[in-house]
Design a protein around this motif. Structure first.
Motif, PDB file in Angstrom:
ATOM      1  N   SER A   1      10.028   6.827   6.374  1.00  0.00           N
ATOM      2  CA  SER A   1      10.986   7.420   7.307  1.00  0.00           C
ATOM      3  C   SER A   1      11.142   6.628   8.607  1.00  0.00           C
ATOM      4  O   SER A   1      12.258   6.414   9.089  1.00  0.00           O
ATOM      5  CB  SER A   1      10.560   8.861   7.611  1.00  0.00           C
ATOM      6  OG  SER A   1       9.167   8.943   7.893  1.00  0.00           O
ATOM      7  N   TYR A   2      10.028   6.162   9.191  1.00  0.00           N
ATOM      8  CA  TYR A   2      10.124   5.602  10.544  1.00  0.00           C
ATOM      9  C   TYR A   2      10.915   4.300  10.610  1.00  0.00           C
ATOM     10  O   TYR A   2      11.423   3.944  11.665  1.00  0.00           O
ATOM     11  CB  TYR A   2       8.731   5.409  11.162  1.00  0.00           C
ATOM     12  CG  TYR A   2       7.778   4.554  10.360  1.00  0.00           C
ATOM     13  CD1 TYR A   2       7.757   3.174  10.487  1.00  0.00           C
ATOM     14  CD2 TYR A   2       6.883   5.140   9.466  1.00  0.00           C
ATOM     15  CE1 TYR A   2       6.878   2.402   9.757  1.00  0.00           C
ATOM     16  CE2 TYR A   2       6.005   4.376   8.728  1.00  0.00           C
ATOM     17  CZ  TYR A   2       5.997   3.015   8.877  1.00  0.00           C
ATOM     18  OH  TYR A   2       5.135   2.250   8.146  1.00  0.00           O
ATOM     19  N   TYR A   3      11.047   3.604   9.462  1.00  0.00           N
ATOM     20  CA  TYR A   3      11.812   2.342   9.502  1.00  0.00           C
ATOM     21  C   TYR A   3      13.288   2.592   9.807  1.00  0.00           C
ATOM     22  O   TYR A   3      13.926   1.801  10.503  1.00  0.00           O
ATOM     23  CB  TYR A   3      11.663   1.582   8.184  1.00  0.00           C
ATOM     24  CG  TYR A   3      10.290   0.976   8.014  1.00  0.00           C
ATOM     25  CD1 TYR A   3       9.944  -0.195   8.674  1.00  0.00           C
ATOM     26  CD2 TYR A   3       9.337   1.583   7.215  1.00  0.00           C
ATOM     27  CE1 TYR A   3       8.684  -0.753   8.539  1.00  0.00           C
ATOM     28  CE2 TYR A   3       8.068   1.041   7.072  1.00  0.00           C
ATOM     29  CZ  TYR A   3       7.747  -0.123   7.733  1.00  0.00           C
ATOM     30  OH  TYR A   3       6.489  -0.665   7.603  1.00  0.00           O
ATOM     31  N   LEU A   4      13.820   3.696   9.284  1.00  0.00           N
ATOM     32  CA  LEU A   4      15.225   4.006   9.578  1.00  0.00           C
ATOM     33  C   LEU A   4      15.382   4.465  11.030  1.00  0.00           C
ATOM     34  O   LEU A   4      16.346   4.083  11.701  1.00  0.00           O
ATOM     35  CB  LEU A   4      15.751   5.080   8.617  1.00  0.00           C
ATOM     36  CG  LEU A   4      17.245   5.408   8.784  1.00  0.00           C
ATOM     37  CD1 LEU A   4      18.121   4.186   8.516  1.00  0.00           C
ATOM     38  CD2 LEU A   4      17.670   6.558   7.874  1.00  0.00           C
TER      39      LEU A   4
ATOM     40  N   ILE B   1       0.818  -1.231   0.000  1.00  0.00           N
ATOM     41  CA  ILE B   1       0.000   0.000   0.000  1.00  0.00           C
ATOM     42  C   ILE B   1       0.845   1.272   0.000  1.00  0.00           C
ATOM     43  O   ILE B   1       0.436   2.295  -0.543  1.00  0.00           O
ATOM     44  CB  ILE B   1      -1.026  -0.031   1.157  1.00  0.00           C
ATOM     45  CG1 ILE B   1      -2.113   1.025   0.963  1.00  0.00           C
ATOM     46  CG2 ILE B   1      -0.344   0.120   2.494  1.00  0.00           C
ATOM     47  CD1 ILE B   1      -3.496   0.529   1.151  1.00  0.00           C
ATOM     48  N   TYR B   2       2.052   1.226   0.569  1.00  0.00           N
ATOM     49  CA  TYR B   2       2.893   2.438   0.587  1.00  0.00           C
ATOM     50  C   TYR B   2       3.314   2.829  -0.832  1.00  0.00           C
ATOM     51  O   TYR B   2       3.346   4.009  -1.178  1.00  0.00           O
ATOM     52  CB  TYR B   2       4.155   2.236   1.436  1.00  0.00           C
ATOM     53  CG  TYR B   2       3.915   1.789   2.856  1.00  0.00           C
ATOM     54  CD1 TYR B   2       2.790   2.182   3.554  1.00  0.00           C
ATOM     55  CD2 TYR B   2       4.832   0.973   3.510  1.00  0.00           C
ATOM     56  CE1 TYR B   2       2.578   1.788   4.864  1.00  0.00           C
ATOM     57  CE2 TYR B   2       4.636   0.573   4.818  1.00  0.00           C
ATOM     58  CZ  TYR B   2       3.507   0.975   5.499  1.00  0.00           C
ATOM     59  OH  TYR B   2       3.321   0.571   6.784  1.00  0.00           O
ATOM     60  N   ASN B   3       3.661   1.810  -1.637  1.00  0.00           N
ATOM     61  CA  ASN B   3       4.043   2.104  -3.021  1.00  0.00           C
ATOM     62  C   ASN B   3       2.829   2.444  -3.875  1.00  0.00           C
ATOM     63  O   ASN B   3       2.912   3.283  -4.776  1.00  0.00           O
ATOM     64  CB  ASN B   3       4.819   0.926  -3.617  1.00  0.00           C
ATOM     65  CG  ASN B   3       6.258   0.898  -3.120  1.00  0.00           C
ATOM     66  OD1 ASN B   3       6.803   1.948  -2.758  1.00  0.00           O
ATOM     67  ND2 ASN B   3       6.863  -0.278  -3.089  1.00  0.00           N
TER      68      ASN B   3
HETATM   69 FE    FE Z   1       4.856   0.389   8.113  1.00  0.00          FE
END
Ligand code: FE
Length: 358
Positions: free
Chosen positions: A238-241, A182-184
């Motif tokens: 962003s939050y994954y990094l 869904i992000y892509n």
């Molecule tokens: Fe996520």
């Protein structure tokens, strides 16, 4: 069976509400508040949430301390929650549905699960691009879908926009997950809105031509592959990094040290952002309390807790950022309304499928 389950569920809520009412009254004596006018039935909010962050408990506690209203939490993934509310129909105990992507809020809205909310508090606190035009849902935190880069190989001065990722200089360098994620889908949907479908399809073909490998794994896997030298650019939230940078595991922190964030499209429309958000369910039995809960989430204290729970950005101006998140710098967000991501999603899937982004 269904009835029994529901009665048990509501019974537990009512018991909790009795306790909560005591607290509410004590507070009301000291400081009269409009919340004491909320009807007996509104002493609880039944929240269906696909967020799985322990820090959210602080939100429920904070809300109860302020209003005396108890939050009953049902946790599951977004799509099963949507299906559950549909199958429960008019009898659904759900008052609020909360999900972590505008695309899923859009799906719920398309299914007719939300009711419009016109709250001055929410309309003033939340930028119009981060809420549904008719108040069907509201964003409470945002994440940026950024270009992450290997700091030993990439000069950030060579980066500019999502569009420029098709430049032959990035051949074999780009890492990203499946196009059906869904992000892509939301990112491609935003490009369709700006450039139209044919130009976006050309862009996707150029992007695929620069892939370091066929898409595999989640956003974290792209960052890890970037740090390991599989490619030098990763498209990720962003939050994954930030999560890797704050990890207790030294191997995660080592990955984060090799990779940094570039915020694309700063000289034109801004970086693509998406939201975590919530709306009031159409059949909500505790409607006033549900709205009050959403208003609470837009307050400065709740905003910080909500955003920090997943290392995201608050949606309300002036709320301080988590220091690690802030260390990656500030940026201009694309002000495109998040409802566009859902609207263009079917077209986005057709384009990525045709263009070979698996
Ligand atoms: Fe996520």
């Amino acid at each position: 069976m269904n009835k029994m389950t529901r009665r048990t569920f509501l019974g537990a809520g009512a018991a909790a509400a009795t306790v909560a009412m005591g607290l509410g009254k004590a507070k009301a004596t000291a400081q009269p508040s409009p919340t004491i006018r909320i009807a007996q039935a509104d002493r609880v909010v039944n929240l269906y949430s696909s967020r799985h962050y322990d820090t959210d408990n602080a939100l429920y506690e904070g809300f109860r301390a302020e209003t005396g209203i108890q939050v009953n939490l049902i946790e599951a993934e977004a799509d099963p929650l949507i299906e559950r509310i549909k199958s429960e129909g008019a009898n659904s105990p759900a008052d609020v549905l909360m999900t972590v992507d505008a695309g899923r809020l859009w799906r719920a809205e398309q299914e007719g699960l939300f009711q419009p909310v016109n709250s001055q508090v929410l309309n003033q606190a939340i930028p119009s691009s981060l809420r549904h035009p008719n108040g069907m849902w509201f964003g409470f935190s945002k994440r940026a879908r950024v270009i992450m880069y290997d700091t030993s190989k990439v000069n950030p001065a060579d980066l500019s926009t999502y569009e420029a990722l098709t430049d032959p200089q990035w051949q074999g360098q780009i890492l990203t997950r499946s196009s059906t994620n869904i992000y892509n889908v939301s990112l491609v949907s935003s490009l369709i809105e700006v450039h139209g479908a044919p130009e976006t399809e050309t862009w996707v073909r150029g992007l695929v031509a620069n892939f370091a490998r066929p898409p595999e794994g989640n956003d974290t896997a792209q960052i890890q592959a970037c740090a390991a030298g599989v490619g030098s650019l990763a498209i990720a939230n962003s939050y994954y990094l930030i999560r890797l940078a704050k990890s207790d595991n030294p191997a995660d922190r080592e990955v984060a040290e090799k990779v940094s964030i570039f915020f694309p499209n700063q000289r034109d429309r801004g970086t693509h952002v998406n939201i975590s958000g919530a709306g009031v369910v159409r059949t909500a039995k505790n409607q006033e309390a549900a709205i009050r809960f959403l208003e609470y989430l837009a307050g400065p204290e709740a905003q910080a807790i909500f955003a920090n729970g997943n290392n995201e950005y608050p949606v309300v101006e002036g709320v301080p950022l988590d220091p690690v998140l802030a260390s990656y710098g500030s940026f201009k967000s694309d002000p495109m309304n998040a409802s566009v991501f859902g609207k263009n999603s079917a077209e986005a899937l057709r384009i990525t499928d045709r263009a070979g982004w698996t």
